[in-house]
Design a protein around this motif. Structure first.
Motif, mmCIF file in Angstrom:
data_model
loop_
_atom_site.group_PDB
_atom_site.id
_atom_site.type_symbol
_atom_site.label_atom_id
_atom_site.label_comp_id
_atom_site.label_asym_id
_atom_site.label_seq_id
_atom_site.Cartn_x
_atom_site.Cartn_y
_atom_site.Cartn_z
ATOM 1 N N GLY A 174 5.473 2.924 15.729
ATOM 2 C CA GLY A 174 5.175 4.262 15.891
ATOM 3 C C GLY A 174 4.420 5.144 15.164
ATOM 4 N N PRO A 175 4.046 6.277 15.344
ATOM 5 C CA PRO A 175 3.123 6.902 14.366
ATOM 6 C C PRO A 175 3.382 7.346 12.778
ATOM 7 C CG PRO A 175 3.661 8.536 16.117
ATOM 8 C CD PRO A 175 4.126 7.013 16.370
ATOM 9 N N MET A 176 4.741 7.695 12.856
ATOM 10 C CA MET A 176 5.492 8.241 11.790
ATOM 11 C C MET A 176 5.363 6.900 10.794
ATOM 12 S SD MET A 176 6.020 11.355 11.832
ATOM 13 C CE MET A 176 7.447 11.520 10.427
ATOM 14 N N LEU A 177 5.819 5.826 11.175
ATOM 15 C CA LEU A 177 5.940 4.638 10.353
ATOM 16 C C LEU A 177 4.461 4.128 9.968
ATOM 17 C CD1 LEU A 177 8.702 3.367 9.450
ATOM 18 C CD2 LEU A 177 8.485 1.714 11.100
ATOM 19 N N SER A 178 3.598 4.048 10.897
ATOM 20 C CA SER A 178 2.175 3.688 10.676
ATOM 21 C C SER A 178 1.404 4.569 9.837
ATOM 22 C CB SER A 178 1.601 3.543 11.795
ATOM 23 O OG SER A 178 2.193 2.897 12.830
ATOM 24 N N ALA A 179 1.581 5.837 9.646
ATOM 25 C CA ALA A 179 1.219 6.775 8.937
ATOM 26 C C ALA A 179 1.683 6.626 7.568
ATOM 27 C CB ALA A 179 1.378 8.158 9.166
ATOM 28 N N ALA A 180 3.009 6.424 7.170
ATOM 29 C CA ALA A 180 3.561 5.792 5.874
ATOM 30 C C ALA A 180 3.001 4.983 5.365
ATOM 31 C CB ALA A 180 5.079 6.067 6.136
ATOM 32 N N PHE A 181 2.951 3.674 6.217
ATOM 33 C CA PHE A 181 2.493 2.426 5.740
ATOM 34 C C PHE A 181 1.204 2.681 5.329
ATOM 35 C CE2 PHE A 181 5.630 -0.283 8.524
ATOM 36 C CZ PHE A 181 6.601 -0.321 7.220
ATOM 37 N N THR A 182 0.477 3.256 6.076
ATOM 38 C CA THR A 182 -1.071 3.334 5.717
ATOM 39 C C THR A 182 -1.195 4.053 4.511
ATOM 40 O OG1 THR A 182 -1.506 3.123 8.147
ATOM 41 C CG2 THR A 182 -3.537 3.729 6.931
ATOM 42 N N PHE A 183 -0.677 5.318 4.471
ATOM 43 C CA PHE A 183 -0.804 5.792 3.170
ATOM 44 C C PHE A 183 -0.382 5.163 1.845
ATOM 45 C CE2 PHE A 183 -1.132 10.079 5.507
ATOM 46 C CZ PHE A 183 -2.396 10.636 4.968
ATOM 47 N N GLY A 184 0.790 4.551 2.158
ATOM 48 C CA GLY A 184 1.266 3.576 1.086
ATOM 49 C C GLY A 184 0.146 2.574 0.603
ATOM 50 N N LEU A 185 -0.315 1.763 1.760
ATOM 51 C CA LEU A 185 -1.349 1.094 1.302
ATOM 52 C C LEU A 185 -2.592 1.604 0.673
ATOM 53 C CD1 LEU A 185 -1.357 -1.868 4.288
ATOM 54 C CD2 LEU A 185 -0.502 -1.982 1.880
ATOM 55 N N TYR A 186 -2.867 2.765 0.939
ATOM 56 C CA TYR A 186 -4.266 3.487 0.576
ATOM 57 C C TYR A 186 -3.851 3.588 -1.115
ATOM 58 C CZ TYR A 186 -7.236 7.251 -0.427
ATOM 59 O OH TYR A 186 -8.527 8.007 -1.140
ATOM 60 N N ILE A 187 -2.904 4.117 -1.172
ATOM 61 C CA ILE A 187 -2.403 4.323 -2.646
ATOM 62 C C ILE A 187 -2.068 3.046 -3.392
ATOM 63 C CG2 ILE A 187 -0.604 5.229 -4.359
ATOM 64 C CD1 ILE A 187 0.027 7.269 -1.817
ATOM 65 N N VAL A 188 -1.393 1.944 -2.844
ATOM 66 C CA VAL A 188 -1.377 0.752 -3.496
ATOM 67 C C VAL A 188 -2.806 0.067 -3.862
ATOM 68 C CG1 VAL A 188 -0.719 -1.532 -3.341
ATOM 69 C CG2 VAL A 188 0.681 0.030 -2.661
ATOM 70 N N GLY A 189 -3.565 0.349 -2.753
ATOM 71 C CA GLY A 189 -5.056 -0.161 -2.823
ATOM 72 C C GLY A 189 -5.759 0.412 -4.061
ATOM 73 N N HIS A 190 -5.431 1.522 -4.414
ATOM 74 C CA HIS A 190 -6.102 2.170 -5.482
ATOM 75 C C HIS A 190 -5.569 1.501 -7.093
ATOM 76 C CE1 HIS A 190 -9.264 4.781 -4.077
ATOM 77 N NE2 HIS A 190 -8.422 4.871 -3.072
ATOM 78 N N PHE A 191 -4.499 1.055 -7.052
ATOM 79 C CA PHE A 191 -4.037 0.547 -8.193
ATOM 80 C C PHE A 191 -3.930 -1.062 -8.169
ATOM 81 C CE2 PHE A 191 -2.411 4.896 -7.871
ATOM 82 C CZ PHE A 191 -2.878 5.350 -9.091
ATOM 83 N N ASN A 192 -4.574 -1.612 -7.189
ATOM 84 C CA ASN A 192 -4.722 -3.173 -6.846
ATOM 85 C C ASN A 192 -4.822 -3.952 -8.077
ATOM 86 O OD1 ASN A 192 -4.190 -5.404 -5.530
ATOM 87 N ND2 ASN A 192 -5.394 -4.588 -3.614
ATOM 88 N N ALA A 193 -5.980 -3.336 -8.921
ATOM 89 C CA ALA A 193 -6.258 -4.150 -9.880
ATOM 90 C C ALA A 193 -5.115 -4.526 -10.834
ATOM 91 C CB ALA A 193 -7.637 -3.481 -10.556
ATOM 92 N N ASP A 194 -4.478 -3.750 -11.019
ATOM 93 C CA ASP A 194 -3.180 -4.025 -11.962
ATOM 94 C C ASP A 194 -2.544 -5.227 -11.554
ATOM 95 O OD1 ASP A 194 -3.877 -1.779 -13.233
ATOM 96 O OD2 ASP A 194 -2.253 -0.690 -12.355
ATOM 97 N N LEU A 195 -2.318 -5.609 -10.224
ATOM 98 C CA LEU A 195 -1.803 -6.798 -9.665
ATOM 99 C C LEU A 195 -2.546 -8.006 -10.121
ATOM 100 C CD1 LEU A 195 -0.896 -5.845 -5.875
ATOM 101 C CD2 LEU A 195 0.859 -6.346 -7.835
ATOM 102 N N ALA A 196 -3.624 -7.950 -10.137
ATOM 103 C CA ALA A 196 -4.412 -9.196 -10.502
ATOM 104 C C ALA A 196 -4.103 -9.603 -11.912
ATOM 105 C CB ALA A 196 -6.019 -8.902 -10.429
ATOM 106 N N HIS A 197 -3.723 -8.702 -12.789
ATOM 107 C CA HIS A 197 -3.411 -9.027 -14.398
ATOM 108 C C HIS A 197 -1.950 -8.880 -14.516
ATOM 109 C CE1 HIS A 197 -7.665 -8.704 -14.551
ATOM 110 N NE2 HIS A 197 -7.638 -7.438 -14.200
ATOM 111 N N PHE A 198 -1.176 -9.074 -13.472
ATOM 112 C CA PHE A 198 0.014 -9.074 -13.391
ATOM 113 C C PHE A 198 1.013 -10.033 -14.499
ATOM 114 C CE2 PHE A 198 4.507 -8.594 -11.090
ATOM 115 C CZ PHE A 198 4.543 -7.041 -11.593
#
Lengths: 269, 254
Positions: A174-198
């Motif tokens: 549904g749209p609520m969950l999808s929007a939450a997931f998508t925004f979540g991934l957008y934010i995570v996507g901007h800090f993704n580089a940290d994961l590479a050096h985890f």
């Protein structure tokens, strides 16, 4: 079957126009002109930077909202309202439906970004015309900097990635969950580089591997953000733009493939 | 279906479908919607325009063609639904409750349309709760109760169209005249002073009966044969299944 995809895409665009999505452009224009007037009180040169910053930031926020909020409804709304039944009994293959939906929103976003870019250049042009000495004062980057186009291009590819993620979620949620997931991934996507050096910050090797795995699975969006570099006149090479765009398009392609797989397995009853 | 697996695009090109509760894109007008779907069938240019306008005329919404679908009533949407199901001149049409939401005139139009399709050689498969429509239109029917197919076949085989009795209406009947009927009358219902409905079995000879009553001063009003209707049959089938839930539906073919 490009004709069917084209028809589906055209109608996504038409719906967004009829639903007055493009009105956000008016808001954008008002924001830019208003800001340029207020910021005009500041030192010459600084105001140009702020306007560029503001224009790019506003474009990315508006684009993000359109990509997420239309994207999460693309498939879900048709399933929810049962219009999809009637469409899928027509000679429309399921992948054509998904790809058409994606391209339709991509077209809406393209129009949006193009108009916003044009508006930003128009405001910058106006400022140059009103303050003749501005060109010399803006030392770091020219006022009507063509580099801005690179920032807009990368912003657009980034929005395509976001759209593909939203579309993917839209095929089963549904749209609520999808929007939450998508925004979540957008934010995570901007800090993704940290994961590479985890692995360098944690002791456990498994956690390091997990970090690496997530780094490759999740979208890496930080490279698309070249606002700061462009505003401060640092060069952004064409190769960089091409490689980053290539990554974005591949990622979006993979998400759409997943969306097609999920959607094709769905049994509509 | 039509000699190919059901989901095959070639099959879909030759099939029309009207969903039960047709929702279409309410940002479009009726004409735009039909143009969109016609495009999906590969129609283009003048052929598309001609097909779309003739269908809009046929289902009676030509006057509202430019109105957005969100302003349409249920009956009008039903008409749009019919039009879009016929865009590709299908050989086989599935109509899910084509009469729902329609006023009596609309129902008559749809009945005429279904018969017209039949005459053109198109197979119409529709579901309906309105049994009299099914009886008037269909050559074959199937009864589905609680999701289970109960029976199917030619309407003429199912109902066998035999006369199961006669319904006679006469006035100015004296009580003595009624008594003369004796056991021939299955049921006598008084309608008003001297006016009665008399139900008799199929074995009674109605001509003789009427003659007898007239000779005793009665006046003849009407005589109708009583036939089993699809409704009777349906009720009989549903009641035969004790476990069956109340909602059943008939899925006839025209």
């Amino acid at each position: 079957m490009g004709r069917v995809i084209g028809l589906v895409a055209y109608h996504v665009f038409k719906e967004s126009v009829r639903d007055k999505v493009l009105y956000n452009l008016v808001l954008f224009a008002v924001l830019m002109i208003g800001a340029s007037y207020l910021i005009g009180q500041l030192t010459a040169g600084q105001d140009v930077k702020i306007i560029k910053d503001l224009g790019l930031a506003a474009s990315s926020v508006f684009g993000l909202f359109i990509a997420v909020f239309i994207g999460v409804g693309l498939v879900w709304k048709e399933v929810d309202r049962r219009s999809v039944y009637n469409l899928l009994v027509k000679p429309v293959r399921r992948y054509e439906f998904i790809v058409g939906k994606f391209l339709g929103l991509a077209l809406t976003l393209a129009v949006n970004i193009a108009v916003m870019a044009a508006a930003l250049y128009a405001v910058l042009g106006l400022m140059t015309w009103l303050q003749p000495g501005l060109g010399k004062a803006a030392v770091e980057a020219p006022v009507m900097d063509p580099q801005l186009l690179k920032a807009f291009a990368l912003l657009y590819v980034q929005l395509l990635v976001v759209t593909s993620v939203a579309l993917f979620f839209s095929t089963f949620s549904g749209p609520m969950l999808s929007a939450a997931f998508t925004f979540g991934l957008y934010i995570v996507g901007h800090f993704n580089a940290d994961l590479a050096h985890f692995d360098s910050v944690v002791k456990s090797q498994a956690a390091g591997w997990l970090g690496k795995a997530l780094y490759y699975a999740l979208p890496n969006l930080a490279p698309f953000d070249v606002k700061a570099a462009v505003v401060h006149g640092q060069p952004v090479s064409a190769t960089y733009v091409a490689l980053t765009s290539g990554y974005g398009l591949l990622y979006a392609g993979a998400m759409i493939t997943l969306a097609v797989i999920v959607f094709s397995r769905r049994d509509f009853k | 279906m039509l000699g190919k697996p059901p989901g095959h695009p070639d099959v879909r090109r030759r099939v029309g479908y009207l969903p039960e509760a047709p929702y279409f894109y309410d940002y479009l007008s009726a004409e735009e919607l039909l143009n969109y779907f016609a495009g999906l069938f590969g129609l283009r240019g003048a052929a598309r325009t001609a097909r779309v306008s003739s269908l809009l005329d046929r289902v009676g919404i030509a006057g509202e063609r430019r109105l957005p679908l969100r302003k349409f009533s249920k009956g009008m949407l039903q008409r749009v639904g019919l039009a879009q199901a016929l865009l590709n001149e299908p050989e086989l049409v599935f109509l899910d409750e084509p009469m729902s939401g329609l006023d009596p005139l609309g129902r008559r139009d749809v009945r005429a349309l279904i018969l017209e399709l039949r005459d053109r050689g198109c197979t119409v498969f529709f579901s309906s709760h309105i049994l009299s429509d099914a009886e008037a239109l269909c050559s074959r029917v199937a009864i589905v109760v609680g999701g289970q197919l109960v029976t199917s076949g030619r309407l003429s085989d199912i109902l066998a169209f035999e006369v199961s009795g006669w319904e006679l209406v006469m006035t100015d009947l004296q009580p003595a005249a009624l008594e003369s009927l004796g056991s021939a009358a299955r049921k006598v219902t008084r309608i008003s002073e001297g006016r009665y409905t008399i139900e008799v079995g199929p074995e009674a000879e109605p001509e003789r009966l009427v003659g007898g009553l007239r000779s005793r001063g009665g006046r003849f009003v009407s005589l109708n044969p009583v036939r089993t209707t699809l409704e009777d049959y349906f009720v009989q089938q549903v009641e035969a299944r004790k476990t069956a839930p109340p909602a059943g539906r008939v899925m006839p073919e025209g």
